[in-house]
Design a protein around this motif. Sequence first.
Motif, mmCIF file in Angstrom:
data_model
loop_
_atom_site.group_PDB
_atom_site.id
_atom_site.type_symbol
_atom_site.label_atom_id
_atom_site.label_comp_id
_atom_site.label_asym_id
_atom_site.label_seq_id
_atom_site.Cartn_x
_atom_site.Cartn_y
_atom_site.Cartn_z
ATOM 1 N N TYR A 56 24.416 9.729 45.151
ATOM 2 C CA TYR A 56 25.464 9.238 44.245
ATOM 3 C C TYR A 56 26.240 10.340 43.528
ATOM 4 N N MET A 57 25.682 11.534 43.446
ATOM 5 C CA MET A 57 26.398 12.626 42.782
ATOM 6 C C MET A 57 27.752 12.929 43.446
ATOM 7 N N PRO A 58 27.822 13.025 44.780
ATOM 8 C CA PRO A 58 29.123 13.312 45.406
ATOM 9 C C PRO A 58 30.178 12.246 45.135
ATOM 10 N N LEU A 59 29.759 11.020 44.900
ATOM 11 C CA LEU A 59 30.711 9.940 44.653
ATOM 12 C C LEU A 59 31.093 9.820 43.187
ATOM 13 N N LEU A 60 30.175 10.107 42.274
ATOM 14 C CA LEU A 60 30.395 9.805 40.858
ATOM 15 C C LEU A 60 30.465 11.025 39.959
#
Length: 447
Positions: A313-317
């Motif tokens: 989720y880090m790359p998206l958020l």
Amino acid sequence: MAPDPVPTPVPGSAQLHQPRYFTWEEVAQHSGREKERWLVIDRKVYNISDFSRRHPGGSRVISHYAGQDATDPFVAFHINKGLVRKYMNSLLIGELAPEQPSFEPTKNKELTDEFRELRATVERMGLMKANHLFFLFYLLHILLLDVAAWLTLWIFGTSLVPFFLCAVLLSVVQAQAGWLQHDFGHLSVFGTSTWNHLLHHFVIGHLKGAPASWWNHMHFQHHAKPNCFRKDPDINMHPLFFALGKVLSVELGKQKKKHMPYNHQHKYFFLIGPPALLPLYFQWYIFYFVVQRKKWVDLAWMLSFYARVFFTYMPLLGLKGFLGLFFIVRFLESNWFVWVTQMNHIPMHIDHDRNVDWVSTQLQATCNVHQSAFNDWFSGHLNFQIEHHLFPTMPRHNYHKVAPLVQSLCAKYGIKYKSKPLLSAFADIVYSLKESGQLWLDAYLHQ
């Protein structure tokens, strides 16, 4: 009182050469930390003083039965009793004298005997055997929801609506994984402990980020002595945060103890109960637990969960978005978890351990919620809490089959078998907190 496996006996342990006979009075005198701890299983007397520290389920759960008969919990918690009994020989110090009854006078002999017959019937009916396809599909539905949560952000972007939809889906994943790890933790899926333990580590560790050892330590105590003060960790919020149960609340009031304004506890429960337990307490305590006890395997499983969700989720958020998503999920999951797990116990009888029989111990502390497809799914079949407590290793899909037999047993012996609608069960948590808070206040002011 814990699931297999059992550690290797200590070399040189004293073996029994000739029978030694004991009375219940002698057994009862060996129940404390300062003295030796004994317990009785099938009339055999065992010294667990040293073994309790090596007990796979933890020292506390087995020690809760020190000085008492532990036959029924022993049968209830172990799936390979023959194997465990072999390791118990080194602990054997004697047996009850022939004139002694098989269990203490505080326990209902007729009820206990008939329940043991019921358990034998249940085993003959095959109700202790799991349908592996049921649990496979249950796991698959969790994994599909987990993927759907990520796809929601990847396809629809990170605006407010897909963000919260993703959070809701992940909350469902966490809650349902919580019910599934509960199945593996109770050894109710596979016929051997090894596979149950492995899948338990995967579900609670990799899918949820929590340690299996912590769950075992806490949950088996709860099952051994539900709603018993100082023995059931699920009611440890008494008396620091809440006054629980009629007996303990009056006792607290008479002692003029006031850690909180308990007469308002039905109000502040909504602040420090459902929304706070997971994100503000469990989330941090579990790390302390595994480090303090050096549970490095559990820590590795936990870190695999955090690494997975971070890199997913880090790359998206970004960092802020990821942390926001994580704590929203924990907040939603916490509300779900607390309402479901407390609805079966908080409104029921809460007291000190009175050493009553297994059936009475479980029934006075436990109630059910009516069966429906939604209630079964929403609560992980813990709406059948009575059946689960009587037969903790029974696969959950069989609870409804044994329920009529349990109801008949209760009716025969005049034991209340309580079942209620889901929303009524939720409301009863609040009503019981209000009642016990008022009982505390009356005792505090007037007794």
